[in-house]
Structures are given as structure tokens and as C-alpha cells.
Scaffold this motif. Structure first.
Motif, PDB file in Angstrom:
ATOM      1  N   PRO A  56      34.879  39.714  36.314  1.00  0.00           N
ATOM      2  CA  PRO A  56      36.197  40.820  36.577  1.00  0.00           C
ATOM      3  C   PRO A  56      36.714  40.664  35.276  1.00  0.00           C
ATOM      4  N   SER A  57      37.722  42.093  35.317  1.00  0.00           N
ATOM      5  CA  SER A  57      38.557  41.521  33.969  1.00  0.00           C
ATOM      6  C   SER A  57      39.254  40.977  33.797  1.00  0.00           C
ATOM      7  N   ALA A  58      39.900  41.166  32.783  1.00  0.00           N
ATOM      8  CA  ALA A  58      41.369  39.687  32.789  1.00  0.00           C
ATOM      9  C   ALA A  58      42.370  39.925  33.405  1.00  0.00           C
ATOM     10  N   GLU A  59      42.539  41.813  33.671  1.00  0.00           N
ATOM     11  CA  GLU A  59      43.930  41.846  34.548  1.00  0.00           C
ATOM     12  C   GLU A  59      42.981  41.303  35.930  1.00  0.00           C
ATOM     13  N   GLU A  60      42.126  41.680  35.927  1.00  0.00           N
ATOM     14  CA  GLU A  60      41.804  41.736  37.851  1.00  0.00           C
ATOM     15  C   GLU A  60      41.897  39.364  38.069  1.00  0.00           C
ATOM     16  N   VAL A  61      40.978  38.655  37.340  1.00  0.00           N
ATOM     17  CA  VAL A  61      41.454  37.353  37.609  1.00  0.00           C
ATOM     18  C   VAL A  61      43.357  37.202  37.117  1.00  0.00           C
ATOM     19  N   ALA A  62      44.169  37.904  36.704  1.00  0.00           N
ATOM     20  CA  ALA A  62      45.420  37.359  36.345  1.00  0.00           C
ATOM     21  C   ALA A  62      45.819  37.584  37.948  1.00  0.00           C
ATOM     22  N   VAL A  63      45.885  39.102  38.584  1.00  0.00           N
ATOM     23  CA  VAL A  63      46.447  39.206  39.714  1.00  0.00           C
ATOM     24  C   VAL A  63      45.922  38.699  40.976  1.00  0.00           C
ATOM     25  N   SER A  64      44.587  38.244  40.839  1.00  0.00           N
ATOM     26  CA  SER A  64      43.899  37.222  41.717  1.00  0.00           C
ATOM     27  C   SER A  64      44.510  35.966  42.047  1.00  0.00           C
ATOM     28  N   ARG A  65      44.852  35.255  40.742  1.00  0.00           N
ATOM     29  CA  ARG A  65      45.009  34.148  40.892  1.00  0.00           C
ATOM     30  C   ARG A  65      46.951  33.927  40.872  1.00  0.00           C
ATOM     31  N   LEU A  66      47.689  35.688  40.753  1.00  0.00           N
ATOM     32  CA  LEU A  66      48.749  35.493  40.746  1.00  0.00           C
ATOM     33  C   LEU A  66      49.088  35.936  41.836  1.00  0.00           C
ATOM     34  N   GLU A  67      48.421  36.633  42.811  1.00  0.00           N
ATOM     35  CA  GLU A  67      48.495  36.469  44.190  1.00  0.00           C
ATOM     36  C   GLU A  67      48.461  35.190  45.130  1.00  0.00           C
ATOM     37  N   GLY A  68      47.633  34.156  44.718  1.00  0.00           N
ATOM     38  CA  GLY A  68      47.662  33.232  45.498  1.00  0.00           C
ATOM     39  C   GLY A  68      48.958  32.140  44.406  1.00  0.00           C
ATOM     40  N   TYR A  69      49.496  32.033  43.771  1.00  0.00           N
ATOM     41  CA  TYR A  69      50.961  31.161  42.857  1.00  0.00           C
ATOM     42  C   TYR A  69      52.066  31.468  43.760  1.00  0.00           C
ATOM     43  N   PHE A  70      51.836  33.546  43.996  1.00  0.00           N
ATOM     44  CA  PHE A  70      53.247  33.661  44.778  1.00  0.00           C
ATOM     45  C   PHE A  70      53.089  33.060  46.473  1.00  0.00           C
ATOM     46  N   SER A  71      51.610  33.292  46.877  1.00  0.00           N
ATOM     47  CA  SER A  71      51.654  33.460  48.202  1.00  0.00           C
ATOM     48  C   SER A  71      51.793  31.384  48.612  1.00  0.00           C
TER      49      SER A  71
END
Length: 156
Positions: A56-71
């Protein structure tokens, strides 16, 4: 006056027989040509090796991690756990003043944004409201994989 020439039934029969013989001969020759060229035996090719999973690209990794943090921040059971999660999430950003843009309307490729905020304020907003109403629509990362800009949209 015209004189009729009577063709004998024998000549008619011979003409018809000759025509049929030629027609059958032509069909057989076509069949022989198609039969003469045998089909090549199918060459068995080895099964392709299973493709390695794409990284996965750096953007995809960041999005998945951030969505988890936001939740996690929005659903935190107490303020201390929310603050701890906020500190972890801030580690993904280039700095605490990283801009967060929230799209409120888009028409013909033109976007209207809510008042710009920064990630520190947005994470505290999630903690205070305990509602995660937005999703990540665009993220920009720098060479080291840290988020430099975040664009959000309202969930429908």
C-alpha cells in the motif's frame, strides 16, 4: 418458325450428373484441405506464480490509520484515553498545525470549504463532540510519510 431441338433425356441426365460430380468434388477438396492441416497440440504453460501482494502507498496507510484514530477518539470512554489517542495520532502529522480542510460543497470541480482548521483543533473537536461525521477524501504526505494536509468530507 423456330425449330425445337429436342434434347434427349440422356444428355440432361449426363449434364446433371456432371454438375453434381463437380460440386461433390469441390466439397471434398475443401474438406481435405481443412482436414490436412492438423491443429497444433495445446502447449501447456506453467501456472503463473501468485503475485506478491501490492504494497500500500503511504497515503493509503495514513488514511487507514487516521480513520482508526478518528473513530477511537470519537468513541473514547473517557477524556484521558481520548487525549492519549490524540497524542498518538499527532505523531502521523508533520506538525500540530497541519491544515485540515472540510469540503462543504462541490460543483463543477470547484470546492467550497468550511473554515480551515488544524489537526490539533480537529482532534479535540472529535473528542468533545464524540461524533465522527467526516471521512478522509484526500491526504498529502511528505517524503518521510508524515501527513502535510488533510481534506475531509461529510458522511452521507
Amino acid at each position: 418458325m423456330k425449330k425445337r431441338t429436342a434434347k434427349s433425356p440422356l444428355s440432361k441426365l449426363l449434364t446433371l450428373a456432371l454438375f453434381c460430380l463437380l460440386a461433390m468434388g469441390a466439397c471434398k477438396s475443401k474438406k481435405r484441405v481443412t482436414e490436412a492441416a492438423p491443429e497444433p497440440a495445446p502447449v501447456e504453460q506453467p501456472a503463473p506464480a501468485p503475485a506478491a501482494p501490492a504494497q500500500p502507498s503511504a497515503e493509503e496507510v495514513a488514511v487507514s490509520r487516521l480513520e482508526g484514530y478518528f473513530s477511537s477518539i470519537a468513541n473514547a470512554s473517557n477524556v484521558q484515553s481520548a487525549n492519549a489517542t490524540i497524542q498518538e495520532a499527532l505523531g502521523l502529522f508533520s506538525n500540530q498545525n497541519t491544515p485540515v480542510l472540510i469540503v462543504i460543497h462541490e460543483e463543477n470541480g470547484m470546492k467550497d470549504y468550511d473554515e480551515p482548521t488544524d489537526i490539533q483543533k480537529y482532534l479535540n473537536y472529535l473528542k468533545d463532540t464524540q461524533k465522527n461525521l467526516n471521512f478522509i477524501s484526500d491526504v498529502r504526505v511528505d517524503g518521510s510519510g508524515r501527513v502535510t494536509e488533510l481534506e475531509l468530507r461529510r458522511r452521507r
